[in-house]
Design a protein around this motif. Structure first.
Motif, PDB file in Angstrom:
ATOM      1  N   LEU A   1       0.849  -1.198   0.000  1.00 33.27           N
ATOM      2  CA  LEU A   1       0.000   0.000   0.000  1.00 33.27           C
ATOM      3  C   LEU A   1       0.875   1.235   0.000  1.00 33.27           C
TER       4      LEU A   1
ATOM      5  N   TRP B   1      -8.264  -2.010  -2.587  1.00 33.12           N
ATOM      6  CA  TRP B   1      -8.201  -2.301  -1.154  1.00 33.12           C
ATOM      7  C   TRP B   1      -9.204  -3.402  -0.815  1.00 33.12           C
TER       8      TRP B   1
ATOM      9  N   ASN C   1      -3.573  -3.999   2.757  1.00 34.27           N
ATOM     10  CA  ASN C   1      -2.329  -3.735   3.475  1.00 34.27           C
ATOM     11  C   ASN C   1      -1.647  -5.025   3.887  1.00 34.27           C
TER      12      ASN C   1
END
Length: 435
Positions: free
Chosen positions: A8, A124, A163
């Motif tokens: 990320l 995401w 992440n």
């Protein structure tokens, strides 16, 4: 060993629902409920966003974060630009100059299948990924029959992904889609020896300050129902393939695995032709060629994936709020090289999302859905969302995904996207408030 790693850096599936009803600030909460084999199986998300649009500018900004862990968050923007337009708006040969972050539909197949070739993705949530804009200078010009788009920049903002958190030399699973199947230990000298992971990030300047240029030309559907579009680009790769190096720690109590992101560029060529049968019925064919350029040679003790040129082909039909499309891809992936390469299996999951797949998407009333089948690994993906607006301030959604896959990868490599996420059957619940 199979390693899937995403990084990320602040800057597909069903498109993310736009809950903003006008220029506004909105705040929302979402919770994803997956099976117990997923860590974490319950994933709460807090969202905040801002949208503003005027005659000369468009700005949208979104923040997504986990209230459980501070390292799990993402900031994204599809558009944040200021535009200068020629004074005579009635002239069909209009000219627009814009700078900032702007979304342009460069390629039908790229947008329809969420490949993230031209535009970087906000993935995401990999099952609801959507294209973001590019950042730089844009020139938009049109005549009676043609429409031109030109983009240039020395600033690159990569894809936003789940992440990955490495703490104490091991992967920590704070995001349910931050998948890494790298083992925690291996057998060394007839005894289990733990593996320690170390992420070697490049400097921020070497990631961000990289050149890119895209040019497109398309015909208008004025005098003929046939329309065409050509796009060419030279851009940094929107994601970071990984190179791996392993060494034995002294004393012999751990094997240290260094993971080094590779900064690559690629050239893109897209061509498409469409036919408008009626105002509500269109069909066409799209082709995309993605050539990854060679990089500076890594030390021989690194293991890497061999990346080349991928060609995509996709026919499609759109009728009202429904669409059917098919995709076939060829090439792009060779055998790994390096001391830990396995000639029969790639160590890393590829970015070739689909090899031989068909999908049906619809948006009817308050329901959006997708049915997708990947033939090369006998995989299925069913996605369905119900979005309801209660009043001018409150809206909510209920949805979910069911994924299955019989194989890990296609016979010629690639198509790992659905197999990597097949454990992630889930239910989604959310509510949003527009101020």
């Amino acid at each position: 060993m199979k390693i899937i790693l995403s990084i990320l850096l602040l800057g597909s599936g069903l498109s993310e629902s736009a809950y903003a009803l006008s220029s506004d600030f909105h705040l929302g909460f979402e919770a994803d409920f997956s099976r117990d084999v997923v860590t974490p199986s319950i994933f709460p998300i807090t969202k905040a966003g801002f949208n503003e649009e005027s005659a000369s500018s468009t700005v949208d900004l979104a923040l997504k974060l986990s209230p459980v862990h501070p390292k799990v968050f993402a900031v994204s923007s599809k558009n944040a630009f200021y535009q200068i337009t020629d004074s005579n708006t009635d002239d069909p040969s209009a000219f627009h100059f814009a700078f900032g972050r702007k979304w342009v539909g460069w390629s039908e197949i790229d947008e329809d299948w969420g490949l993230g070739a031209f535009n970087s993705l906000d993935s995401w949530d990999r099952l609801r990924s959507f294209s973001q804009g590019l950042t730089g200078i844009f020139i938009d010009a049109e005549s009676n029959t043609f429409h031109f788009n030109i983009f240039g920049s020395f600033i690159f903002l990569p894809e936003i992904t789940p992440n990955v958190v490495i703490e104490n030399n091991s992967f920590e699973y704070y995001h349910p889609q931050a998948i890494s199947a790298g083992p925690q230990a291996i057998n060394l000298l007839n005894r289990p020896t733990p593996l320690g992971y170390n992420l070697l990030l490049p400097s921020l300047s070497s990631i961000i300050f990289r050149p890119s240029v895209v040019v497109s030309i398309e015909t208008k559907k004025i005098s003929s129902p046939v329309y065409t579009k050509l796009s060419f680009g030279y851009l940094p790769l929107n994601y970071f393939p990984i190179a791996l190096q392993a060494s034995l720690a002294i004393p012999i109590d751990q094997v240290v695995v260094d993971l080094r992101p590779r900064l690559l560029s690629h050239t893109l060529a897209s061509a498409e032709v469409g036919y408008q049968w009626t105002p509500e019925l269109n069909s066409g064919i799209s082709i995309l060629r993605d050539q990854i350029l060679s990089e500076n040679a890594l030390p021989t003790d690194y293991t890497t994936a061999t990346l080349g040129t991928t060609t995509y082909f996709s026919p499609w039909i759109k009728w009202k709020n429904m669409e059917w499309s098919y995709i076939y891809s060829q090439g792009g992936l060779g055998a790994d090289t390096g001391p830990y390469a396995n000639p029969s299996q790639n160590l890393f999951s590829s970015r070739i999302l689909y090899r031989n797949a068909a999908q049906f998407k619809f948006n009817v009333s308050e329901f959006t859905g997708k049915l997708l089948h990947e033939f090369s690994i006998d995989a299925n993906w069913i996605a369905l969302d119900w979005n309801h607006v209660w009043n001018s301030h409150w809206n909510s959604f209920v949805g979910g995904d069911v994924i299955s896959a019989e194989s890990n990868a296609a016979p010629d490599g690639g198509a790992e996207f659905l197999s990597d996420l097949r454990a992630l059957d889930r239910i989604r619940l959310g509510v949003n408030y527009v101020f």
